[in-house]
Write a protein that holds these residues in place. Structure first.
Motif, mmCIF file in Angstrom:
data_model
loop_
_atom_site.group_PDB
_atom_site.id
_atom_site.type_symbol
_atom_site.label_atom_id
_atom_site.label_comp_id
_atom_site.label_asym_id
_atom_site.label_seq_id
_atom_site.Cartn_x
_atom_site.Cartn_y
_atom_site.Cartn_z
ATOM 1 N N LEU A 1 2.082 8.933 0.925
ATOM 2 C CA LEU A 1 1.098 8.912 1.997
ATOM 3 C C LEU A 1 0.773 7.477 2.408
ATOM 4 O O LEU A 1 0.926 6.547 1.633
ATOM 5 C CB LEU A 1 -0.203 9.593 1.537
ATOM 6 C CG LEU A 1 -0.105 11.044 1.075
ATOM 7 C CD1 LEU A 1 -1.460 11.535 0.620
ATOM 8 C CD2 LEU A 1 0.440 11.930 2.184
ATOM 9 N N ASN A 2 0.293 7.329 3.658
ATOM 10 C CA ASN A 2 -0.230 6.048 4.140
ATOM 11 C C ASN A 2 0.771 4.914 3.916
ATOM 12 O O ASN A 2 0.440 3.849 3.380
ATOM 13 C CB ASN A 2 -1.558 5.732 3.441
ATOM 14 C CG ASN A 2 -2.384 4.728 4.207
ATOM 15 O OD1 ASN A 2 -2.284 4.610 5.418
ATOM 16 N ND2 ASN A 2 -3.221 3.985 3.489
ATOM 17 N N LEU A 3 1.999 5.150 4.348
ATOM 18 C CA LEU A 3 3.061 4.178 4.113
ATOM 19 C C LEU A 3 2.940 2.977 5.052
ATOM 20 O O LEU A 3 2.568 3.101 6.218
ATOM 21 C CB LEU A 3 4.422 4.832 4.316
ATOM 22 C CG LEU A 3 4.752 6.069 3.471
ATOM 23 C CD1 LEU A 3 6.167 6.552 3.768
ATOM 24 C CD2 LEU A 3 4.575 5.794 1.982
ATOM 25 N N GLY B 1 -2.405 -3.413 -4.329
ATOM 26 C CA GLY B 1 -2.490 -2.891 -2.979
ATOM 27 C C GLY B 1 -1.376 -1.937 -2.618
ATOM 28 O O GLY B 1 -1.274 -1.515 -1.465
ATOM 29 N N LYS B 2 -0.574 -1.530 -3.595
ATOM 30 C CA LYS B 2 0.543 -0.620 -3.359
ATOM 31 C C LYS B 2 0.526 0.485 -4.401
ATOM 32 O O LYS B 2 0.192 0.252 -5.564
ATOM 33 C CB LYS B 2 1.883 -1.365 -3.425
ATOM 34 C CG LYS B 2 1.998 -2.529 -2.457
ATOM 35 C CD LYS B 2 3.287 -3.302 -2.697
ATOM 36 C CE LYS B 2 3.368 -4.528 -1.785
ATOM 37 N NZ LYS B 2 4.592 -5.327 -2.060
ATOM 38 N N THR B 3 0.913 1.675 -3.968
ATOM 39 C CA THR B 3 1.085 2.796 -4.890
ATOM 40 C C THR B 3 2.583 3.039 -4.984
ATOM 41 O O THR B 3 3.171 3.762 -4.175
ATOM 42 C CB THR B 3 0.337 4.041 -4.388
ATOM 43 O OG1 THR B 3 -1.040 3.699 -4.172
ATOM 44 C CG2 THR B 3 0.418 5.179 -5.391
ATOM 45 N N ASP B 4 3.212 2.399 -5.959
ATOM 46 C CA ASP B 4 4.673 2.334 -5.975
ATOM 47 C C ASP B 4 5.218 2.623 -7.370
ATOM 48 O O ASP B 4 4.493 3.096 -8.263
ATOM 49 C CB ASP B 4 5.156 0.976 -5.465
ATOM 50 C CG ASP B 4 4.559 -0.202 -6.247
ATOM 51 O OD1 ASP B 4 3.958 0.022 -7.325
ATOM 52 O OD2 ASP B 4 4.698 -1.347 -5.782
ATOM 53 N N GLN C 1 0.264 2.454 0.477
ATOM 54 C CA GLN C 1 -0.708 1.386 0.270
ATOM 55 C C GLN C 1 -1.696 1.761 -0.832
ATOM 56 O O GLN C 1 -1.453 2.656 -1.632
ATOM 57 C CB GLN C 1 -1.401 1.082 1.598
ATOM 58 C CG GLN C 1 -0.423 0.611 2.678
ATOM 59 C CD GLN C 1 -1.118 0.296 3.976
ATOM 60 O OE1 GLN C 1 -1.523 -0.844 4.220
ATOM 61 N NE2 GLN C 1 -1.246 1.288 4.839
ATOM 62 N N SER C 2 -2.808 1.059 -0.874
ATOM 63 C CA SER C 2 -3.791 1.210 -1.944
ATOM 64 C C SER C 2 -4.230 2.659 -2.132
ATOM 65 O O SER C 2 -4.428 3.396 -1.163
ATOM 66 C CB SER C 2 -5.008 0.338 -1.619
ATOM 67 O OG SER C 2 -6.075 0.580 -2.494
#
Length: 777
Positions: free
Chosen positions: A736-738, A754-757, A744-745
């Motif tokens: 989501l929210n790429l 700040g990244k969901t990776d 992102q967060s």
């Protein structure tokens, strides 16, 4: 279809694959809703912005010229008036306590959320929020207006994982309000792109008496629907430009209406309280954004907020109980004149042409507090206008009627609705009433854990209030409303909220039903801190100084926000002599610069964290503040030295007409890091009690602040274990929210980059199966 099922169904649409999305929303079964009963009361919750006790004459304060608030006074007289209610020092932390029942350090919602913060400093969708809790009792819920619980959709929406569905994901069936924390700055071009910024400081074209150079007494008023009307100065219209703005239009001075609207008429730019960008979401997961150019987003905010609240409530059937939270924007900055129609003819300043005249300007240079008289006058007008709209809200919801003399006839015992009104923090510095009665302290107001910053109005009225008209002198705190609303709805908080995440809220219902109820809280507590900053954003906050509070902070990312708060900007393009074009980066440089101009300058750094605890007589304030070296010869050389703790012990009360406040110089004792000097016996005993509570709260804050990286990395839903649910939730959020192909967060950004990776996924996998240590409290 049940609401919990609808939420799960909509979540399927958010992720790339339905299987992964379904796994992402798993977090335990939602309690089964119970059918509503006729005994369940509706709940109307009204939140007032930046409005402390100092403003209100019916509390015994209000200063030499108090605002007119007859409708709020009527609610107080018809119900209960709490005299020792505390909020948190700033808005987002307080509002989060309403809906989670937890202190800020239990959720890491520590300060007002801005676009440069991480989502980790916002309410988590895995919390048992108040609307979710009330859902178990068959309630439907709506949130209208300002609540400032989440990130924004500015730029890349870096801290808004669920986008415009965020409020729905947090549990609200309907949302019609703002993601922004305040109205946008006043448009000093008044909607005219062909004039320079700063021409019309109040957002409308002045008349020629107010401004002979730029004003106009005749012109064309264009409205967003496409129409136009010529307006001229006369007996009923003193300022055509203002009249046009109040209608939602843009005034073209000295011109006549054209068949084709001129290109310089700009309906896209927001103008303080006269525009809004409303985000809407519905129970089926649909969303919509209403921009400033839409006719429905143009008008006066207090009026638009009331209209939207009435519209939703009128659509509700009598078969289902509801809770509606209405967040009014007033009296938050920017201070802007309200419509004349909302102000009594006898109110001082209603027709004051000097308010928006260049003749009232004072140069905003270091060492001066500007336009204080105007600020107080406009604050009074804004508060009176909001009070009028709150009265209209009750009347249009059939909870009250207007008497022949225009006063409010409110008899809550004849209704099935509980009305609760509370401020979100103390009044902002330039609006504080510092004269008698009250003598509140503008240098220790909003943004500080001192009394002026946390003492707020709390009013409760409704059919279950016994012996209305009472004052409650016992201490209550903003998270306690979570339990109050739960008690009203019949929800068992302790049975529903997970045992590993107990709430901080204390029960309050007995104050309503038992006039003899003693104190439920032994201690009152408030705090604020520093949110997690997002290193992935390209915007860097720079220093702003609020001279009325003698404080410097680095929270705002641009000059416009600093200006709106009556601040002095020391960032890029500050325009101040000898300040670098790129601006200063931290407050030590600002203090060095200012002390080079004036060795006695008192501006200091806003503490990184502030906590306050009181037993009702004694109050302990604990500050943690950055210490910088001072170099007046070359301010850029100022460097960070260390963080320093300070304890301050005060004697306080909220007596009428003038309370004993925790003013500078009034402390019984001050110590760093703690007080070690001998104290009188009573004070020593009080300090020991308050210090023990403060030490415990510090431990809780440290535990939660380090939760993602130290105490339980991988447990994003905070259920106390790292398991498959965490992996499933990460899978959902990572799609989501790429931005540039990477999410992102989010609450699963464990390394706070700040990244969901994949780096966060690896943290979950490394901790899989871990049971997390319990919180120290």
């Amino acid at each position: 279809m049940k609401k919990t099922q609808r939420r799960k169904l909509s979540t399927l649409l958010l992720a790339t694959t339905s299987a992964l999305a379904l796994a992402g929303c798993s977090g335990g079964s939602d309690p089964k809703p119970q059918p509503p009963t006729a005994q369940k009361s509706n709940i109307l919750f009204i939140v007032l912005d930046d409005l402390g006790l100092d403003q209100l004459a019916f509390y015994g304060y209000g200063g030499a010229v108090p605002p007119k608030t007859p409708n709020l006074a009527a609610i107080a007289q018809a119900g209960l008036q709490f005299r020792q209610a505390w909020a948190m020092p700033t808005c987002t932390p307080t509002r989060a306590t309403f809906f989670t029942g937890r202190y800020p350090s239990s959720t890491n919602v520590l300060n007002a959320v801005v676009s440069t913060d991480l989502a980790n400093s916002e309410i988590s969708p895995y919390e048992m929020t108040l609307p979710k809790l009330l859902d178990t009792q068959g309630y439907t819920s709506a949130l209208i207006g300002k609540m400032h619980l989440t990130g924004t959709d500015l730029d890349t929406a870096a801290n808004l994982p669920y986008g415009h569905q965020t409020m729905w994901k947090l549990g609200w069936d309907y949302f019609d309000g703002y993601l922004d924390g305040a109205p946008f700055p006043i448009d000093t071009r008044a909607g005219l792109s062909n004039v320079a910024e700063g021409t019309y400081k109040c957002g409308f074209v002045s008349n020629t008496t107010m401004d002979p150079a730029n004003g106009a007494d005749v012109g064309a008023c264009y409205v967003a629907t496409g129409g136009c009307e010529s307006i001229s100065r006369g007996e009923d219209i003193a300022t055509p430009g203002r009249s046009c703005m109040e209608r939602g239009g843009i005034f073209d001075p000295g011109q006549s209406c054209q068949a084709t609207r001129p290109s310089y008429i700009d309906f896209d730019t927001q103008n303080g309280y006269y525009t809004g960008e409303f985000v809407q979401s519905w129970p089926d997961g649909r969303t919509n954004k209403v921009t400033a150019a839409d006719p429905s987003a143009r008008g006066y905010r207090s009026t638009m907020e009331t209209d939207r609240a009435v519209a939703w409530a009128k659509q509700q059937s009598g078969d289902t109980p509801w809770m509606m939270s209405v967040g009014y924007s007033a009296i938050h900055a920017p201070l802007q004149l309200p419509p004349l129609s909302l102000i009594s003819d006898t109110t001082r300043g209603r027709n004051d042409n000097l308010v928006c005249s260049p003749a009232s300007d004072i140069e905003g240079v270091p060492g001066q507090i500007t336009a204080l008289i105007d600020d107080h006058l406009i604050t009074n007008l804004m508060l009176e206008a909001m009070d009028k709209e709150i009265g209209r809200l009750l009347v249009e919801l059939d909870l009250a009627t207007w008497n022949d003399d225009g006063t409010l006839n409110y008899q809550p015992e004849k209704t099935n609705t509980i009305v609760v009104v509370m401020g979100d923090n103390g009044t902002y510095v330039n609006s504080v009433k510092f004269t008698e009665p009250g003598r509140f302290d503008p240098t220790r107001a909003k943004g500080f854990a001192y009394q002026t910053g946390v003492s707020v109005p709390l009013l409760v009225a409704g059919p279950m209030v016994k012996d209305p008209g009472r004052e409650i002198t016992h201490q209550v705190s903003s998270p306690d409303l979570y339990r109050l609303f739960a008690e009203i709805a019949g929800a068992d908080v302790d049975a529903i909220v997970p045992a590993n995440r107990p709430v901080d809220a204390q029960p309050m219902l007995a104050y309503l039903t038992d006039p003899g109820q003693g104190p439920i809280r032994t201690l009152n507590f408030a705090e604020m801190g520093t949110n997690f900053t997002n290193p992935a954003t390209s915007i860097t906050p720079q220093p702003c100084v609020i001279e009325a509070a003698n404080v410097c902070f680095t929270i705002f990312p641009n000059k416009a926000l600093c200006d709106d708060q009556s601040g002095i900007w020391y960032g890029v393009n500050s325009g101040l002599a000898d300040v670098p074009a790129e601006g200063f980066s931290q407050c030590g440089q600002v203090m060095s610069y200012r002390q080079g101009l004036d060795a006695g300058d008192k501006v200091d750094v806003l503490p990184d964290s502030q906590k306050a605890v009181s037993d009702g007589q004694y109050k302990l304030v604990r500050l943690n503040r950055k210490i910088y070296s001072i170099d007046t010869a070359d301010p850029v050389n100022s460097t960070y030295v260390e963080n320093q703790n300070t304890d301050e012990l005060y004697k306080v009360d909220m007596a009428v007409p003038n309370p004993t406040l925790d003013r500078e110089g009034s402390a019984i004792a001050i110590g760093s890091p703690t007080i070690t000097a001998p104290l009188p016996t009573e004070a020593q005993q009080a300090y020991a009690l308050l210090k023990a509570e403060m030490d415990e709260r510090d431990q809780v804050a440290s535990y939660n602040y380090q939760y993602d990286k130290l105490n339980c990395p991988g447990d994003g839903n905070r259920d106390g274990v790292v398991d498959q649910r965490d992996l499933d939730n990460w899978t959902e959020l990572s799609q989501l929210n790429l931005y540039k192909g990477v999410a992102q967060s989010s609450w699963y950004d464990f390394n706070h980059d700040g990244k969901t990776d994949d780096a966060d996924r690896a943290i979950i996998e490394a901790g899989m199966g871990m049971d997390c240590p319990s919180s120290p409290a």
